[in-house]
Scaffold this active site. Structure first.
Site, short mmCIF file in Angstrom:
data_model
loop_
_atom_site.label_atom_id
_atom_site.label_comp_id
_atom_site.label_asym_id
_atom_site.label_seq_id
_atom_site.Cartn_x
_atom_site.Cartn_y
_atom_site.Cartn_z
N GLY A 32 12.05 42.78 130.14
CA GLY A 32 12.53 42.68 128.77
C GLY A 32 11.39 42.53 127.78
O GLY A 32 10.24 42.83 128.09
N LEU A 34 11.07 44.40 125.25
CA LEU A 34 10.67 45.80 125.41
C LEU A 34 9.91 46.32 124.20
O LEU A 34 10.18 45.95 123.06
CB LEU A 34 11.91 46.67 125.67
CG LEU A 34 12.74 46.26 126.88
CD1 LEU A 34 13.90 47.24 127.08
CD2 LEU A 34 11.90 46.18 128.15
N HIS A 35 8.93 47.18 124.47
CA HIS A 35 8.14 47.83 123.42
C HIS A 35 8.18 49.33 123.68
O HIS A 35 8.87 49.81 124.59
CB HIS A 35 6.72 47.27 123.42
CG HIS A 35 6.06 47.25 124.77
ND1 HIS A 35 5.75 48.39 125.47
CD2 HIS A 35 5.68 46.21 125.57
CE1 HIS A 35 5.20 48.07 126.61
NE2 HIS A 35 5.15 46.75 126.71
N HIS A 38 7.75 50.64 127.29
CA HIS A 38 8.98 50.65 128.09
C HIS A 38 9.88 51.80 127.64
O HIS A 38 10.52 52.47 128.46
CB HIS A 38 9.75 49.34 127.93
CG HIS A 38 9.03 48.10 128.36
ND1 HIS A 38 8.53 47.19 127.47
CD2 HIS A 38 8.74 47.62 129.59
CE1 HIS A 38 7.98 46.18 128.13
NE2 HIS A 38 8.09 46.42 129.42
N GLY A 148 4.95 51.94 135.00
CA GLY A 148 3.87 52.28 134.08
C GLY A 148 2.51 52.17 134.74
O GLY A 148 2.27 51.25 135.52
N ASP A 151 0.20 48.89 134.76
CA ASP A 151 0.19 48.01 135.94
C ASP A 151 -0.09 48.88 137.17
O ASP A 151 0.78 49.06 138.03
CB ASP A 151 1.54 47.29 136.03
CG ASP A 151 1.80 46.45 134.79
OD1 ASP A 151 1.40 45.29 134.76
OD2 ASP A 151 2.39 46.99 133.82
N GLN A 154 0.44 47.38 140.60
CA GLN A 154 1.87 47.18 140.88
C GLN A 154 2.52 48.50 141.31
O GLN A 154 3.27 48.54 142.30
CB GLN A 154 2.56 46.65 139.63
CG GLN A 154 4.06 46.60 139.72
CD GLN A 154 4.68 45.93 138.51
OE1 GLN A 154 4.79 44.70 138.48
NE2 GLN A 154 5.08 46.71 137.52
N SER A 186 1.90 45.66 125.48
CA SER A 186 2.31 44.65 126.45
C SER A 186 3.21 43.65 125.77
O SER A 186 2.99 43.30 124.59
CB SER A 186 1.08 43.92 127.02
OG SER A 186 1.49 42.75 127.69
N SER A 187 4.20 43.17 126.50
CA SER A 187 5.08 42.13 125.94
C SER A 187 4.26 40.89 125.61
O SER A 187 4.66 40.08 124.77
CB SER A 187 6.16 41.76 126.96
OG SER A 187 6.85 42.93 127.37
P1 AMP Z 1 7.16 44.50 132.40
O1 AMP Z 1 8.36 44.34 131.55
O2 AMP Z 1 5.89 44.09 131.71
O3 AMP Z 1 7.32 43.92 133.77
O4 AMP Z 1 6.98 46.07 132.62
C1 AMP Z 1 8.03 46.87 133.07
C2 AMP Z 1 7.51 48.25 133.32
O5 AMP Z 1 6.99 48.79 132.11
C3 AMP Z 1 6.37 48.28 134.35
O6 AMP Z 1 6.52 49.42 135.18
C4 AMP Z 1 5.15 48.40 133.47
O7 AMP Z 1 4.06 49.03 134.12
C5 AMP Z 1 5.68 49.26 132.35
N1 AMP Z 1 4.85 49.10 131.16
C6 AMP Z 1 4.52 47.95 130.53
N2 AMP Z 1 3.68 48.19 129.51
C7 AMP Z 1 3.47 49.53 129.49
C8 AMP Z 1 2.69 50.42 128.69
N3 AMP Z 1 1.94 49.95 127.68
N4 AMP Z 1 2.71 51.74 128.97
C9 AMP Z 1 3.45 52.22 129.99
N5 AMP Z 1 4.21 51.44 130.80
C10 AMP Z 1 4.22 50.12 130.55
#
Ligand code: AMP
Length: 282
Positions: A32, A34-35, A38, A148, A151, A154, A186-187
């Site tokens: 969540g 989200l930006h 996401h 993404g 990460d 990951q 990034s969140s």
């Molecule tokens: P998170 O909510 O941070 O756990 O991220 C959820 C998914 O969004 C993961 O697969 C992240 O790698 C991807 N994600 C987060 N930030 C970015 C970004 N700036 N560009 C592309 N994917 C992202």
């Protein structure tokens, strides 16, 4: 677009979508807040899949003691609007009790890939990630799942987990989405004070400078690391470097030379945020 909070409901929605020929099923797991990064994952999923589920779950088991689990931003109303605009068919936003009704005795632990880089500084983190993503794969049953490249470790770990454990899902990795000044979205960027936010693009600048040096001169990995360290000391003095590593993009093992494809990955603490970024130099 519907928001489901129980496993039973989301399973039924996916089953209905399949039964009515609305597949393939796409899945975007998130925490969540989200930006646009996401959003791009959801758009990519929607372009490839007929029915896209986004999970919004701040997973307690991937946070270490003293990390930001309690403080992590929760913005479900805004998240839902972004998901709908990006083409999602459903959000799965379960409670912690729905996902962990009892302490989990079974976990997914990934060796080697999960023990370097962020795994070294966040013990247990990738076990928490793999366990929850494995559970979510079993709950949603997607054909394709979207991660993404921000990460990078990951994504590599999930790909390996899916292969080793025969999850019938294709793992799709999407490019890192950046702010106009280069900072990876990034969140956790919202933890930065305005001066920290203004200085943070130094991370990507240092990676780009390293990539240029590698393309031009093939320096030793140690020299690349030292150059990044020096640039960050100069441009981001408040940053506390967790790691700067040059690794093989396939097995994430450290490399000494830069004459083959290399992933440069770094993690830096800046104020209340721990920021990560990476670049692959082919
Ligand atoms: P998170 O909510 O941070 O756990 O991220 C959820 C998914 O969004 C993961 O697969 C992240 O790698 C991807 N994600 C987060 N930030 C970015 C970004 N700036 N560009 C592309 N994917 C992202």
């Amino acid at each position: 677009m519907n928001i489901y909070t129980t496993i039973t409901e989301v399973r039924q929605a996916v089953a209905d979508a399949r039964a009515t020929g609305r597949g393939p099923i796409g899945f975007v797991p998130t925490m969540g807040a989200l930006h646009a990064g996401h959003g791009r994952l959801v758009e990519t999923a929607a372009a490839r899949c007929g029915f896209v589920v986004v999970s919004v779950f701040v997973n307690p088991t991937q946070f270490g003691p003293g990390e930001d689990f309690a403080a992590y931003p929760r913005t479900l109303v805004e998240d839902a609007a972004r998901c709908e605009a990006a083409g999602a068919a459903a959000i799965f936003a379960p409670s912690v009790a729905e996902i962990y009704p009892q302490p989990g005795l079974a976990q997914v632990h990934i060796q080697a890939l999960g023990e370097t880089l962020c795994g070294a500084s966040r013990p247990g983190h990738f076990t928490g990630v793999c366990t929850v993503v494995g559970k979510l794969f079993n709950i949603v049953g997607p054909d394709q799942a979207f991660f993404g490249a921000k990460d990078f470790q990951q994504a590599a770990i999930i790909r390996r987990m899916a292969a080793d454990l025969n999850f019938p899902v294709e793992i799709v990795v999407c490019p890192t989405v950046r702010e106009p000044d280069g900072l990876a979205m990034s969140s956790r960027n919202r933890y930065l004070t305005p001066p920290q936010r203004a200085a943070a693009p130094a991370l990507f600048r240092s990676l780009q400078a390293a990539a240029t040096a590698i393309r031009e001169r093939r320096p030793a990995a140690n020299d690349v690391r030292a150059a990044i360290q020096a640039q960050l000391a100069d441009e981001l003095p408040e940053g506390d470097v967790d790691y700067i590593e040059l690794v093989d993009p396939h097995d994430l093992r450290n490399v000494q030379t830069t004459d083959r494809p290399v992933l440069i990955a770094l993690a830096v603490r800046l104020g209340k945020a721990r920021l990560i970024d990476n670049i692959v130099v082919d």
